[in-house]
Design a protein around this motif. Structure first.
Motif, PDB file in Angstrom:
ATOM      1  N   LEU A  29      -8.038  12.694  -7.637  1.00  0.00           N
ATOM      2  CA  LEU A  29      -6.630  12.467  -7.332  1.00  0.00           C
ATOM      3  C   LEU A  29      -6.464  11.913  -5.930  1.00  0.00           C
ATOM      4  N   SER A  30      -5.716  10.811  -5.819  1.00  0.00           N
ATOM      5  CA  SER A  30      -5.409  10.232  -4.508  1.00  0.00           C
ATOM      6  C   SER A  30      -3.923  10.410  -4.225  1.00  0.00           C
ATOM      7  N   VAL A  31      -3.625  10.864  -3.024  1.00  0.00           N
ATOM      8  CA  VAL A  31      -2.259  11.203  -2.630  1.00  0.00           C
ATOM      9  C   VAL A  31      -1.854  10.380  -1.414  1.00  0.00           C
ATOM     10  N   GLY A  32      -0.619   9.891  -1.405  1.00  0.00           N
ATOM     11  CA  GLY A  32      -0.113   9.147  -0.260  1.00  0.00           C
ATOM     12  C   GLY A  32       1.129   9.785   0.310  1.00  0.00           C
ATOM     13  N   GLY A  33       1.378   9.551   1.587  1.00  0.00           N
ATOM     14  CA  GLY A  33       2.568  10.089   2.239  1.00  0.00           C
ATOM     15  C   GLY A  33       2.491   9.885   3.732  1.00  0.00           C
ATOM     16  N   PRO A  34       3.476  10.394   4.475  1.00  0.00           N
ATOM     17  CA  PRO A  34       3.431  10.269   5.936  1.00  0.00           C
ATOM     18  C   PRO A  34       2.211  11.000   6.476  1.00  0.00           C
ATOM     19  N   PRO A  35       1.700  10.597   7.641  1.00  0.00           N
ATOM     20  CA  PRO A  35       0.460  11.186   8.163  1.00  0.00           C
ATOM     21  C   PRO A  35       0.474  12.709   8.219  1.00  0.00           C
ATOM     22  N   TYR A  85      -0.834  24.660  -7.451  1.00  0.00           N
ATOM     23  CA  TYR A  85      -1.025  24.017  -8.746  1.00  0.00           C
ATOM     24  C   TYR A  85      -2.486  23.776  -9.132  1.00  0.00           C
ATOM     25  N   GLY A  86      -3.410  24.133  -8.269  1.00  0.00           N
ATOM     26  CA  GLY A  86      -4.814  23.949  -8.601  1.00  0.00           C
ATOM     27  C   GLY A  86      -5.250  22.502  -8.647  1.00  0.00           C
ATOM     28  N   ALA A  87      -4.509  21.635  -7.976  1.00  0.00           N
ATOM     29  CA  ALA A  87      -4.827  20.207  -7.960  1.00  0.00           C
ATOM     30  C   ALA A  87      -5.662  19.878  -6.730  1.00  0.00           C
ATOM     31  N   THR A  88      -6.814  19.287  -6.940  1.00  0.00           N
ATOM     32  CA  THR A  88      -7.700  18.938  -5.827  1.00  0.00           C
ATOM     33  C   THR A  88      -7.492  17.488  -5.427  1.00  0.00           C
ATOM     34  N   THR A  89      -7.170  17.273  -4.159  1.00  0.00           N
ATOM     35  CA  THR A  89      -6.968  15.912  -3.644  1.00  0.00           C
ATOM     36  C   THR A  89      -8.296  15.340  -3.181  1.00  0.00           C
ATOM     37  N   ALA A  90      -8.714  14.267  -3.831  1.00  0.00           N
ATOM     38  CA  ALA A  90      -9.979  13.633  -3.454  1.00  0.00           C
ATOM     39  C   ALA A  90      -9.821  12.729  -2.242  1.00  0.00           C
ATOM     40  N   SER A  91      -8.640  12.134  -2.102  1.00  0.00           N
ATOM     41  CA  SER A  91      -8.399  11.253  -0.946  1.00  0.00           C
ATOM     42  C   SER A  91      -6.927  11.255  -0.597  1.00  0.00           C
ATOM     43  N   PHE A  92      -6.655  11.041   0.695  1.00  0.00           N
ATOM     44  CA  PHE A  92      -5.280  10.990   1.182  1.00  0.00           C
ATOM     45  C   PHE A  92      -5.099   9.711   1.976  1.00  0.00           C
ATOM     46  N   LYS A  93      -3.989   9.018   1.738  1.00  0.00           N
ATOM     47  CA  LYS A  93      -3.701   7.787   2.472  1.00  0.00           C
ATOM     48  C   LYS A  93      -2.365   7.928   3.182  1.00  0.00           C
ATOM     49  N   ALA A  94      -2.356   7.695   4.488  1.00  0.00           N
ATOM     50  CA  ALA A  94      -1.145   7.829   5.294  1.00  0.00           C
ATOM     51  C   ALA A  94      -0.347   6.532   5.290  1.00  0.00           C
ATOM     52  N   TYR A  95       0.977   6.662   5.207  1.00  0.00           N
ATOM     53  CA  TYR A  95       1.870   5.500   5.193  1.00  0.00           C
ATOM     54  C   TYR A  95       2.999   5.675   6.195  1.00  0.00           C
ATOM     55  N   SER A  96       3.359   4.588   6.845  1.00  0.00           N
ATOM     56  CA  SER A  96       4.555   4.550   7.673  1.00  0.00           C
ATOM     57  C   SER A  96       5.575   3.588   7.086  1.00  0.00           C
ATOM     58  N   SER A  97       5.187   2.881   6.035  1.00  0.00           N
ATOM     59  CA  SER A  97       6.070   1.905   5.389  1.00  0.00           C
ATOM     60  C   SER A  97       6.224   2.244   3.919  1.00  0.00           C
ATOM     61  N   THR A  98       7.462   2.401   3.475  1.00  0.00           N
ATOM     62  CA  THR A  98       7.718   2.666   2.063  1.00  0.00           C
ATOM     63  C   THR A  98       7.319   1.481   1.201  1.00  0.00           C
ATOM     64  N   ALA A  99       7.555   0.279   1.684  1.00  0.00           N
ATOM     65  CA  ALA A  99       7.211  -0.913   0.914  1.00  0.00           C
ATOM     66  C   ALA A  99       5.718  -0.946   0.589  1.00  0.00           C
ATOM     67  N   VAL A 100       4.898  -0.667   1.591  1.00  0.00           N
ATOM     68  CA  VAL A 100       3.447  -0.670   1.378  1.00  0.00           C
ATOM     69  C   VAL A 100       3.050   0.463   0.442  1.00  0.00           C
ATOM     70  N   LYS A 101       3.667   1.612   0.605  1.00  0.00           N
ATOM     71  CA  LYS A 101       3.355   2.769  -0.236  1.00  0.00           C
ATOM     72  C   LYS A 101       3.655   2.475  -1.704  1.00  0.00           C
ATOM     73  N   VAL A 102       4.811   1.872  -1.985  1.00  0.00           N
ATOM     74  CA  VAL A 102       5.167   1.539  -3.357  1.00  0.00           C
ATOM     75  C   VAL A 102       4.207   0.509  -3.925  1.00  0.00           C
ATOM     76  N   LYS A 103       3.867  -0.487  -3.129  1.00  0.00           N
ATOM     77  CA  LYS A 103       2.938  -1.520  -3.620  1.00  0.00           C
ATOM     78  C   LYS A 103       1.583  -0.915  -3.958  1.00  0.00           C
ATOM     79  N   ASP A 104       1.112   0.011  -3.123  1.00  0.00           N
ATOM     80  CA  ASP A 104      -0.173   0.649  -3.404  1.00  0.00           C
ATOM     81  C   ASP A 104      -0.108   1.500  -4.668  1.00  0.00           C
ATOM     82  N   LEU A 105       1.019   2.158  -4.918  1.00  0.00           N
ATOM     83  CA  LEU A 105       1.190   2.879  -6.182  1.00  0.00           C
ATOM     84  C   LEU A 105       1.106   1.907  -7.350  1.00  0.00           C
ATOM     85  N   GLN A 106       1.809   0.814  -7.233  1.00  0.00           N
ATOM     86  CA  GLN A 106       1.841  -0.167  -8.317  1.00  0.00           C
ATOM     87  C   GLN A 106       0.492  -0.844  -8.530  1.00  0.00           C
TER      88      GLN A 106
END
Length: 313
Positions: A176-182, A198-219
């Motif tokens: 599971l990869s999770v994104g959000g503010p630092p 919830y017992g969910a293990t995060t394998a990687s976390f990516k920090a975002y300061s831009s919503t536009a970039v965050k949405v594009k990475d989701l897509q």
């Protein structure tokens, strides 16, 4: 949550061409701006001695609320200025404690957890009741009915492919990869809470300061789920799935002014701010954010128009 008059200026313009989004958490940091507020609530020059300095964070909603608070104070004859782009609780709580900022638009649940990681409050009423003791020498004024809370979102495609519509479903997701503010990476409602609740293990976390970039990475599949605010137009504009939170990992988040004891003892100031709180609704937040993020209006102008519509100036 968080905030300023700030980021959306350069960053929103940069991200606007690629995606149709509203961003509560837009972008580049500008130098902190202080100064005596004009009747329009803007900042210019140095803050006058004894004026109320309203801080705001590095996302649209906070920028607007900071302007609303400051302009409402000015309208009642209280000197006020805005110090913008305070980008995390670690920064602006310290500013409130050292007196460089005297008021800040906050959110009830996350504020409580910042001061008391072991808080057991779950309902809106319980959270509000627990705040005065938790925040020590600082004070809170009236909580608004307006709610804007963190929510984890994913794309429709990822939700269907992985059978995920709730945070409770994340335990079955591998890598599971999770994104959000630092700062989310260490928050109780971030990866640590996803694991413990919830017992969910995060394998990687990516920090975002831009919503536009965050949405594009989701897509683009570069991140699986990401943290948003419920009043961000980016969620509906991009048809994202809001994941249910059946165990209330994320506490209720009502807008509330966090202020110094000096502001709390100023009856004119508290009356002005509480009047704003009484008038503010969740629908207002959605509309105000859209005016800045989608319509590219200035937060100070948006704040002034809202105050006029509520007959608060």
């Amino acid at each position: 949550m968080n905030f300023d008059r700030r980021r959306f200026l350069g960053v929103m313009a940069a991200g606007a061409g690629a995606l149709t989004l509203g961003a509560c958490g837009g972008s580049n940091s500008d130098p902190l701006a202080g100064g005596s507020a004009s009747p329009a609530g803007g900042s210019s020059g140095s803050a006058a001695a004894g004026s109320i300095v309203v801080g705001s964070g590095n996302f649209t909603e906070s920028a607007i609320l900071g302007q609303i608070y400051s302009q409402a104070l000015v309208a009642k004859g209280v000197q006020s200025s805005v110090k913008a782009n305070l980008n995390s609780r670690e920064v602006y709580i310290k500013a409130l404690q050292d007196g460089s900022v005297s008021a800040f638009p906050e959110y009830t649940g996350n504020l409580l957890l910042y001061f008391d990681k072991n808080a057991t409050a779950k309902t809106s009423e319980e959270v509000i009741a627990a705040l005065p003791k938790a925040i020590g020498s600082l004070k809170v004024l009236d909580a608004s009915q307006a709610v804007d809370q963190d929510v984890y979102c994913c794309t429709q495609e990822w939700s269907q492919k992985n059978g995920v519509t709730s945070l409770a479903d994340l335990s079955k997701v591998q890598n599971l990869s999770v994104g959000g503010p630092p700062e989310l990476q260490q928050r109780d409602y971030g990866p640590p809470g996803l694991k413990s609740v919830y017992g969910a293990t995060t394998a990687s976390f990516k920090a975002y300061s831009s919503t536009a970039v965050k949405v594009k990475d989701l897509q683009d599949g570069k991140v699986d789920i990401a943290d948003f605010f419920t009043t961000e137009s980016a969620i509906a504009d991009n048809n994202l799935v809001k994941l249910a939170d059946p165990k209330t990992l994320i506490l209720p988040q009502q807008v509330i002014p966090l202020v110094s004891s000096a502001v709390a003892s100023n009856s004119t100031a508290t009356a002005a701010l509480n009047a704003v709180q009484k008038a503010l609704t969740t629908d207002d937040l959605l509309a105000l954010n859209k005016k800045v993020d989608s319509d590219r209006q200035d937060p100070a102008d948006v704040a002034k128009a809202w105050l006029q519509s509520k007959q608060l100036v």
